[in-house]
Design a protein around this motif. Structure first.
Motif, short mmCIF file in Angstrom:
data_model
loop_
_atom_site.label_atom_id
_atom_site.label_comp_id
_atom_site.label_asym_id
_atom_site.label_seq_id
_atom_site.Cartn_x
_atom_site.Cartn_y
_atom_site.Cartn_z
N VAL A 50 32.84 12.90 39.19
CA VAL A 50 32.51 12.62 38.09
C VAL A 50 33.28 11.64 36.97
N VAL A 51 31.89 11.13 36.80
CA VAL A 51 31.56 9.65 35.75
C VAL A 51 30.71 10.00 34.85
N LYS A 83 28.15 -2.66 33.60
CA LYS A 83 28.27 -2.78 35.23
C LYS A 83 29.76 -2.10 35.75
N ASN A 84 30.06 -1.16 34.24
CA ASN A 84 30.66 -0.42 34.79
C ASN A 84 31.52 1.45 34.68
N LEU A 85 31.95 2.29 35.29
CA LEU A 85 31.61 3.64 34.34
C LEU A 85 32.96 4.29 34.47
N TYR A 86 32.47 4.57 33.60
CA TYR A 86 33.64 5.76 33.34
C TYR A 86 34.69 6.94 33.96
N SER A 87 35.75 6.27 34.94
CA SER A 87 36.27 7.45 35.62
C SER A 87 35.92 7.16 37.14
N LEU A 88 34.88 6.18 37.10
CA LEU A 88 34.86 5.89 38.31
C LEU A 88 36.10 5.56 39.77
N ASN A 89 37.08 4.98 39.47
CA ASN A 89 38.49 5.23 40.02
C ASN A 89 38.79 6.60 40.51
N VAL A 90 38.86 7.27 39.75
CA VAL A 90 39.00 8.62 39.98
C VAL A 90 38.28 9.24 41.18
N ALA A 91 37.11 9.32 40.62
CA ALA A 91 35.57 10.26 41.35
C ALA A 91 35.51 9.27 43.12
N ARG A 92 35.95 8.22 42.53
CA ARG A 92 35.71 7.32 43.79
C ARG A 92 36.47 8.32 45.24
N ARG A 93 37.88 8.34 44.78
CA ARG A 93 39.03 8.38 45.42
C ARG A 93 39.30 10.46 45.96
N SER A 94 37.38 11.08 44.71
CA SER A 94 37.38 12.12 45.99
C SER A 94 37.05 12.14 46.93
N LYS A 95 36.45 11.02 47.21
CA LYS A 95 35.78 11.75 48.51
C LYS A 95 34.50 12.50 48.75
N CYS A 96 33.44 13.04 47.88
CA CYS A 96 32.75 13.82 47.53
C CYS A 96 31.89 12.86 47.66
N GLY A 97 30.37 13.87 48.96
CA GLY A 97 29.18 12.45 48.84
C GLY A 97 28.62 12.50 47.70
N GLU A 98 28.75 13.51 46.78
CA GLU A 98 27.89 13.53 45.66
C GLU A 98 29.06 13.51 44.28
N VAL A 99 28.22 12.80 43.08
CA VAL A 99 28.57 12.59 41.93
C VAL A 99 28.15 13.21 41.02
N ASN A 125 38.73 0.23 36.74
CA ASN A 125 37.37 -0.49 37.29
C ASN A 125 37.70 0.33 38.77
N ALA A 126 36.74 0.11 39.57
CA ALA A 126 37.04 0.73 41.22
C ALA A 126 38.15 0.81 41.76
N ASN A 127 39.03 -0.26 41.16
CA ASN A 127 40.31 -0.48 41.96
C ASN A 127 41.47 -0.39 41.02
N ASP A 128 41.21 0.85 40.03
CA ASP A 128 42.60 1.25 39.33
C ASP A 128 42.95 -0.33 37.73
N LYS A 129 42.40 -0.91 37.93
CA LYS A 129 42.72 -2.39 37.09
C LYS A 129 42.18 -1.60 35.47
N MET A 140 36.33 -5.88 51.24
CA MET A 140 37.32 -5.18 51.46
C MET A 140 38.23 -5.04 50.70
N GLU A 141 38.37 -6.12 50.22
CA GLU A 141 39.94 -6.54 49.65
C GLU A 141 39.34 -7.38 48.69
N ASN A 142 38.71 -7.01 48.02
CA ASN A 142 38.66 -7.16 46.83
C ASN A 142 39.04 -8.94 46.65
#
Length: 578
Positions: free
Chosen positions: A281-282, A245-261, A211-215, A76-78
C-alpha cells in the motif's frame, strides 16, 4: 550529460556483452535473435523483458524501462552514469581517458551533497522519533494512542514529533557538526528575511518519507493543535526530494513482492493498512497522483487498486487517477470503502478480514465508473440520461488500448444505455463489425475528440522509425518524401532527425551511442522503437506503405477536426488538395 567522447562510451558498450551483464542480475532465455526474462524493475509473471545482443539494448514491454548495459547497471545498482560507465569499463578492461579535475570534482560534489542530505534527514528522523520518549513528545504520544497506533508502528515507520521550539532540531544538528546552510538545503530549516535559520517543522506529528531504496529524503508533517497552519506541511523540493516524484511507503510496498498495490489518500491510511498485515500500500505526498508517480508504480506493480475516500472529493480523485493511469497502460481497479469515511476508520471498525473481502470484490476501473455514472441517471426511462451516461464514459473508453477489452466494455455500456454498440464506436472515431448491426460510421456523428489520433497511427510511426533506424541508407531513396512533419511526439522527432543526420554522413545508427543523446525519460520510448524487429523482405515497400498509412491517418484526423469546427470552406479546400 556524459563528459567522455561518444567513441569512448561506445567502446565500453561494444566490449560489454549486454547479455552477460544482464545475466548477472536476471535469468535469461534465448527467444529468436533476442533473450527474454522477468523484468527486474517491476513485478511480472510472464516475461516481457527483452535483451538484444545485436543492438546492445534492453527493453521491457511491460513497464517501458530500457537502455544500454550502462543504463541497466545504473538502475540496478543506483549509480550515476559515470559510476556505471567506470564499473563496466573496469569489467571490460577498457582504459578511460582522464577527465578534467573540474568535471570530476563537480560530479563528486553532487554525489557527496546527496549523501549528506540523506544523512541529515536520517538524523532528523531519529531526533523526532526520540522526542516520543521525552516529556515534550507527550502530545504526539496522545495523538498516536487516539489513532490506535502503538510503539511498534511508530518504530517501523520512524514516526516522531517536532518540538514546539524555534531551533531544537537546528541546535541538535549543529551540535553534531553540520552547517546551517546544509541543514537548510536538505529541507529541514527555513530562513527569514534577515538570513536567520530556524526549524521548518515545529509542534507537528512527523512522517519520514523514504525513497524506494530506504533512504530518508524528506518529511510530511501534520499539526496537533488547531492554531498551527497549514494543517499539513511537506519538505520543500531539494536535491533528493520532490513530492510529485515519490510515494509514501513505496520502500515497504515494493518489498512485499505483490503484483498489485493499493493506492490510498494519506499517511495514516497507509500505516493502518500495514498495521493489519497488508504491506502493498502507498499514498501520494499531499498532491493528486502525478505522471512521475504513475511511472514509478508501473515499474514495480502490474495493477493499481485505487482506494480513496467515498465522498465527492474522493470520487473526483478516483476519476482523475483512472484517466492518468490509463495513459500509461496500467491495469486499474477500484475498491469501495463502505460504512466508514476512510480506510483507517474502516479497518478500526471492521478489521482485516472485511478489508481483504473488499479487495477481492474490487471492480475494474471502467465497470466501477459504469456503476457510478449509472447511479446518477434514470437509464430505464429517460432518453436524455442515456445520452449523458454514454457521453460521461466516452473519455475513459478512449483510453482503452486493448481491442478485446474495449469490445467488452462497449457492449456492456450499450446494453445499459439501450443503444447500439456501433453508435458508441462511431463516437470514439472507430468502426467495428458488430453482430446484428451494420458496420457503417455515420458522417453525422463526429468522433470523440480524445480518440482522433489512434493507436494505429502511433504504432505505424514507431514501425517506420524502426525500419529507418535499422537501415539508415534507405533515407536516400525517400529524399523529399519523408520529414519530421510525419511525427508529433517530440521523442519521435528527435530520433528521426538523428537518423537523418547519420544517413547524411553514411553512418550506421549505433543504439548505444544514440542513448546518450536522449534524456532519461525518453530512453524507454527509444528502446521500444529500436527493439522492434525491423526485418522485412522489401524495406523500400515497407517504408512506402508506412508513410502512406501515416498520411492517411493524419488526413482523417484533419477532416474530423474541420468537421468539428464547422468550417466548411476550409474543409472543402482541404478535400480538394490531394
Amino acid at each position: 550529460m556524459p563528459r567522455y567522447p561518444e567513441y569512448v562510451i561506445q567502446e565500453v558498450i561494444d566490449k560489454s556483452d549486454i547479455v552477460d551483464v544482464v545475466s548477472e542480475y536476471v535469468p535469461l532465455k534465448k527467444s529468436g535473435s533476442n533473450y527474454m526474462g522477468l523484468c527486474p524493475f517491476h513485478n511480472e509473471k510472464t516475461p516481457s523483458f527483452s535483451v538484444s545482443p545485436q543492438k546492445g539494448i534492453f527493453h521491457c514491454f511491460g513497464c517501458g524501462e530500457g537502455g544500454t548495459a550502462i543504463s541497466f547497471v545504473m538502475k540496478m545498482e543506483n549509480l550515476t552514469f559515470l559510476e556505471a560507465l567506470k564499473k563496466l569499463a573496469d569489467r571490460a578492461n577498457v582504459a578511460l581517458p582522464e577527465t578534467s579535475y573540474a568535471d570530476s570534482k563537480k560530479e563528486a560534489a553532487i554525489r557527496d551533497k546527496k549523501e549528506l542530505y540523506f544523512e541529515l534527514n536520517k538524523k532528523a528522523a531519529l531526533f523526532y522519533y526520540g522526542m516520543l520518549s521525552k516529556k515534550e513528545g507527550a502530545p504526539a504520544v496522545a495523538y498516536f494512542k487516539e489513532r490506535q497506533l502503538d510503539g511498534r508502528c511508530a518504530k517501523f515507520y520512524t514516526l516522531g514529533y517536532s518540538p514546539n521550539s524555534r531551533t531544537a532540531l537546528l541546535d541538535y544538528l549543529k551540535g553534531e557538526g553540520y552547517k546551517e546552510e546544509d541543514i537548510f538545503a536538505a529541507g529541514l530549516a527555513s530562513k527569514n528575511d534577515s538570513g536567520a535559520y530556524f526549524d521548518r517543522f515545529r509542534n507537528r506529528i512527523m512522517f519520514p518519507i523514504f525513497n524506494a531504496n530506504d533512504k530518508a529524503i524528506g518529511f510530511g508533517a501534520r499539526r496537533i493543535t488547531e492554531d498551527v497552519n497549514p494543517k499539513y506541511l511537506n519538505t520543500a523540493d531539494t536535491l533528493i526530494y520532490n513530492k510529485s516524484k515519490n510515494l509514501y511507503s513505496l520502500n515497504v510496498a515494493r518489498r512485499s513482492k505483490c503484483g498489485e498495490v493499493i493506492l490510498v489518500e494519506g499517511y495514516m491510511d497507509v500505516i493502518s493498512v500495514v498495521k493489519h498485515g497488508i504491506a502493498n500500500v502507498v499514498a501520494t505526498l499531499g498532491t493528486a497522483l502525478t505522471s512521475d508517480q504513475a511511472k514509478l508504480l508501473k515499474r514495480y506493480f502490474n495493477e493499481i487498486i485505487i482506494c480513496y475516500d467515498s465522498d465527492d472529493a474522493g470520487l473526483e480523485a478516483k476519476k482523475r487517477a483512472i484517466m492518468l493511469l490509463r495513459d500509461f497502460d496500467i491495469k486499474v481497479s477500484v475498491m469501495t470503502v463502505e460504512g466508514a469515511k476512510d480506510t483507517d476508520e474502516f479497518l478500526k471498525k471492521y478489521g482485516q478480514d472485511r478489508f481483504l473481502a473488499l479487495i477481492n470484490k474490487r471492480k475494474s476501473d471502467l465497470l466501477y465508473l459504469m456503476d457510478i455514472f449509472g447511479a446518477k441517471y434514470e437509464l430505464q426511462i429517460n432518453v436524455e440520461d442515456r445520452i449523458r451516461y454514454v457521453s460521461d464514459l466516452l473519455p475513459y473508453l478512449a483510453k482503452v488500448k486493448n481491442d478485446v477489452e474495449l469490445d467488452i466494455y462497449v457492449e456492456e455500456i450499450a446494453r445499459r444505455a439501450k443503444t447500439g454498440a456501433q453508435a458508441i464506436y462511431a463516437q470514439l472515431g472507430k468502426t467495428r463489425v458488430v453482430k446484428g448491426e451494420q458496420s457503417v460510421q455515420s458522417p453525422d456523428i463526429l468522433p470523440y475528440a480524445g480518440a482522433i489520433v489512434s493507436d494505429k497511427l502511433e504504432k505505424t510511426r514507431e514501425l517506420l522509425l524502426s525500419v529507418l533506424a535499422d537501415s539508415v541508407s534507405i533515407f536516400e531513396r525517400f529524399d523529399g518524401e519523408i520529414d519530421e512533419k510525419l511525427f508529433e511526439n517530440k521523442t519521435h522527432i528527435k530520433l528521426f532527425n538523428i537518423i537523418k543526420e547519420r544517413a547524411k554522413e553514411h553512418q550506421r545508427l549505433e543504439a548505444g551511442s544514440v542513448m546518450t543523446l536522449f534524456d532519461e525519460d525518453e530512453i524507454g520510448e527509444v528502446t521500444k522503437i529500436l527493439s522492434i524487429d525491423a526485418m522485412c523482405d522489401d524495406k523500400t515497400r515497407a517504408v512506402t506503405d508506412y508513410i502512406a498509412a501515416i498520411k492517411q491517418e493524419m488526413r482523417k484526423a484533419k477532416i474530423s477536426e474541420l468537421l468539428k469546427s464547422g468550417d466548411m470552406e476550409k474543409l472543402n479546400e482541404f478535400l480538394k488538395n490531394k
